[in-house]
Design an enzyme around this catalytic site. Sequence first.
Site, PDB file in Angstrom:
ATOM      1  N   THR A 225       6.895  25.703   8.996  1.00 60.66           N
ATOM      2  CA  THR A 225       6.510  27.019   9.532  1.00 60.66           C
ATOM      3  C   THR A 225       5.816  27.822   8.439  1.00 60.66           C
ATOM      4  O   THR A 225       4.725  28.386   8.664  1.00 60.66           O
ATOM      5  CB  THR A 225       7.753  27.773  10.049  1.00 60.66           C
ATOM      6  OG1 THR A 225       8.331  27.006  11.110  1.00 60.66           O
ATOM      7  CG2 THR A 225       7.397  29.149  10.561  1.00 60.66           C
TER       8      THR A 225
ATOM      9  N   ASN B  76       5.105  17.525  19.010  1.00 64.72           N
ATOM     10  CA  ASN B  76       6.564  17.573  18.963  1.00 64.72           C
ATOM     11  C   ASN B  76       7.218  17.439  20.336  1.00 64.72           C
ATOM     12  O   ASN B  76       8.340  16.973  20.441  1.00 64.72           O
ATOM     13  CB  ASN B  76       7.038  18.867  18.283  1.00 64.72           C
ATOM     14  CG  ASN B  76       6.313  20.087  18.775  1.00 64.72           C
ATOM     15  OD1 ASN B  76       5.081  20.135  18.792  1.00 64.72           O
ATOM     16  ND2 ASN B  76       7.051  21.087  19.196  1.00 64.72           N
TER      17      ASN B  76
ATOM     18  N   GLN C 223       5.632  16.059  12.556  1.00 61.19           N
ATOM     19  CA  GLN C 223       6.288  15.040  13.382  1.00 61.19           C
ATOM     20  C   GLN C 223       5.834  13.621  13.049  1.00 61.19           C
ATOM     21  O   GLN C 223       6.513  12.660  13.407  1.00 61.19           O
ATOM     22  CB  GLN C 223       6.042  15.322  14.873  1.00 61.19           C
ATOM     23  CG  GLN C 223       6.695  16.589  15.369  1.00 61.19           C
ATOM     24  CD  GLN C 223       8.227  16.495  15.423  1.00 61.19           C
ATOM     25  OE1 GLN C 223       8.818  15.418  15.331  1.00 61.19           O
ATOM     26  NE2 GLN C 223       8.879  17.638  15.566  1.00 61.19           N
TER      27      GLN C 223
ATOM     28  N   HIS D  22      13.191  18.156   7.104  1.00 58.83           N
ATOM     29  CA  HIS D  22      14.299  17.878   8.028  1.00 58.83           C
ATOM     30  C   HIS D  22      13.880  17.084   9.257  1.00 58.83           C
ATOM     31  O   HIS D  22      14.696  16.759  10.109  1.00 58.83           O
ATOM     32  CB  HIS D  22      15.020  19.175   8.424  1.00 58.83           C
ATOM     33  CG  HIS D  22      14.298  20.045   9.398  1.00 58.83           C
ATOM     34  ND1 HIS D  22      14.656  20.128  10.720  1.00 58.83           N
ATOM     35  CD2 HIS D  22      13.247  20.892   9.246  1.00 58.83           C
ATOM     36  CE1 HIS D  22      13.868  20.994  11.345  1.00 58.83           C
ATOM     37  NE2 HIS D  22      13.005  21.475  10.466  1.00 58.83           N
TER      38      HIS D  22
ATOM     39  N   THR E  92      11.806  30.686  -7.333  1.00 57.63           N
ATOM     40  CA  THR E  92      12.374  29.519  -8.012  1.00 57.63           C
ATOM     41  C   THR E  92      12.418  28.326  -7.062  1.00 57.63           C
ATOM     42  O   THR E  92      12.901  28.448  -5.933  1.00 57.63           O
ATOM     43  CB  THR E  92      13.803  29.843  -8.508  1.00 57.63           C
ATOM     44  OG1 THR E  92      13.728  31.039  -9.276  1.00 57.63           O
ATOM     45  CG2 THR E  92      14.381  28.717  -9.337  1.00 57.63           C
TER      46      THR E  92
ATOM     47  N   CYS F 122      10.379  26.075  29.680  1.00 54.65           N
ATOM     48  CA  CYS F 122      11.283  27.061  30.250  1.00 54.65           C
ATOM     49  C   CYS F 122      12.290  26.374  31.155  1.00 54.65           C
ATOM     50  O   CYS F 122      11.968  25.466  31.880  1.00 54.65           O
ATOM     51  CB  CYS F 122      10.417  28.021  31.048  1.00 54.65           C
ATOM     52  SG  CYS F 122      11.174  28.652  32.461  1.00 54.65           S
TER      53      CYS F 122
HETATM   54  N1  PMP Z   1       5.216  21.900  13.294  1.00 52.35           N
HETATM   55  C1  PMP Z   1       5.724  20.986  14.151  1.00 52.35           C
HETATM   56  C2  PMP Z   1       4.801  20.035  14.825  1.00 52.35           C
HETATM   57  C3  PMP Z   1       7.099  20.944  14.379  1.00 52.35           C
HETATM   58  O1  PMP Z   1       7.590  20.051  15.237  1.00 52.35           O
HETATM   59  C4  PMP Z   1       7.932  21.871  13.708  1.00 52.35           C
HETATM   60  C5  PMP Z   1       9.433  21.861  13.950  1.00 52.35           C
HETATM   61  N2  PMP Z   1       9.767  21.925  15.290  1.00 52.35           N
HETATM   62  C6  PMP Z   1       7.360  22.800  12.834  1.00 52.35           C
HETATM   63  C7  PMP Z   1       5.999  22.779  12.653  1.00 52.35           C
HETATM   64  C8  PMP Z   1       8.209  23.792  12.083  1.00 52.35           C
HETATM   65  O2  PMP Z   1       8.934  23.121  11.081  1.00 52.35           O
HETATM   66  P1  PMP Z   1      10.060  23.805  10.180  1.00 52.35           P
HETATM   67  O3  PMP Z   1      11.326  23.676  10.945  1.00 52.35           O
HETATM   68  O4  PMP Z   1      10.062  23.004   8.899  1.00 52.35           O
HETATM   69  O5  PMP Z   1       9.661  25.206   9.917  1.00 52.35           O
END
Ligand code: PMP
Length: 403
Positions: A71, A149, A177, A198, A236, A325
């Site tokens: 993000t 995603n 992804q 993650h 940091t 939704c």
């Molecule tokens: N881009 C895509 C294609 C994602 O699938 C995601 C997570 N759903 C993100 C960005 C955001 O990732 P993060 O949880 O590391 O902020």
Amino acid sequence: MNRYFDTNATTPLSEAAREAWLKISEKHWHNPSSLYREAGVAKRHLEDCREQLGDLLGCEPERIVFTSGATEANNLVFELAARQTETKAGRVLISGVEHPSVRESARKWFGKERLVELPVTADGGLDLSALEKELNGGVALVSVMAANNETGVLQPWEAVRDLCAKAGVPFHCDAAQWLGKLRANGLGDCPFLTGSAHKFGGPKGTGFLLVPEDGGTPDFAGLTGGPQEGGRRAGTEDLASIAAMVTALEEASALLSEAFVREKNADRDWFDEEARQRIPGLQVVAPKAPRLWNTTMLVLPRHQNLKWLTRLSRLGFAVSTGSACSSGKENPSHVMEAMGLDYDKMGRVMRLSGAWATTREDWAALLEALENVWNELESGVRPGGKRGRVSLTHPDPTSLFSE
Ligand code: PMP
């Protein structure tokens, strides 16, 4: 038995990543920017991580900026592009199926008027001819993800990268992804690239952004107030998480032989076909499109997706409604909308995303559970004979819907 089918939302920390995290936290917890010997060792570990990641992606390590995840990385790209755009006339082109962290950043920095959302086909892949038509000057940035995603559909990012290079337009690829699920070959050649730990067995809150060799504008700093990350992101560094991320990506990448991907694709395809046969009216979204081997998006034949999800959860299976939704009243998935799904279907979508260790037996167990839920919903009777509402066993229902 592996009943976790929400890998695209997040993954558990892998054992190797956990060990890497613990090792750094216990032995090299010093601030890499400090000047004594132990801090120097931490700094060396940080730069080793950068090099290892550069090797995995096929790029110069200096291009890597560690961030708090995808993000943040996606947000930074649009801020940088907006700052680089000399005239206010510059437009940004994104696909109609980008993650909200791309879509909303594009809107924030460029406004609705300067944002072009490129159409996708019914199969969810970018319409390349639409991109070619728009690449006619005055474009500040093109952003197209590597893999979606929600649907798992792979985007033609290599073709987009090459078209943009020819047109002299910066290209950003959100590979959150893709990384760890498919080989990274060629991704390092994208001028901007986003990754998130993650999604492949690393810790949450850690990721990276690849920037062009010149680093964009010389004064660019995503976060200000410190010299870290070459002055491009103050704060940091979370070395333990960075080390865990690189370890996890190495581990996942080592699994990705052609045979592995072929077998996993075949398991998912087998599930799709069986599900279609055993649950009348069930549809698979974009079954013919190239997709991530772990992902399938279903349109269930009847009953709101939340009803299916809560019952599957009770049977121990974790699945997702995607971003769609559940009530059918607000916030329909823009991905489903871009793919032309009607409103009624949007309330019946379900995303299933298996893990690296998911076997055909796991998919078969999920299939059986789906069939049970289908029979239950159709008859209005819970297995065991009781009628009425089913309650979630999950301690925090909201976490079931997280992306
Ligand atoms: N881009 C895509 C294609 C994602 O699938 C995601 C997570 N759903 C993100 C960005 C955001 O990732 P993060 O949880 O590391 O902020």
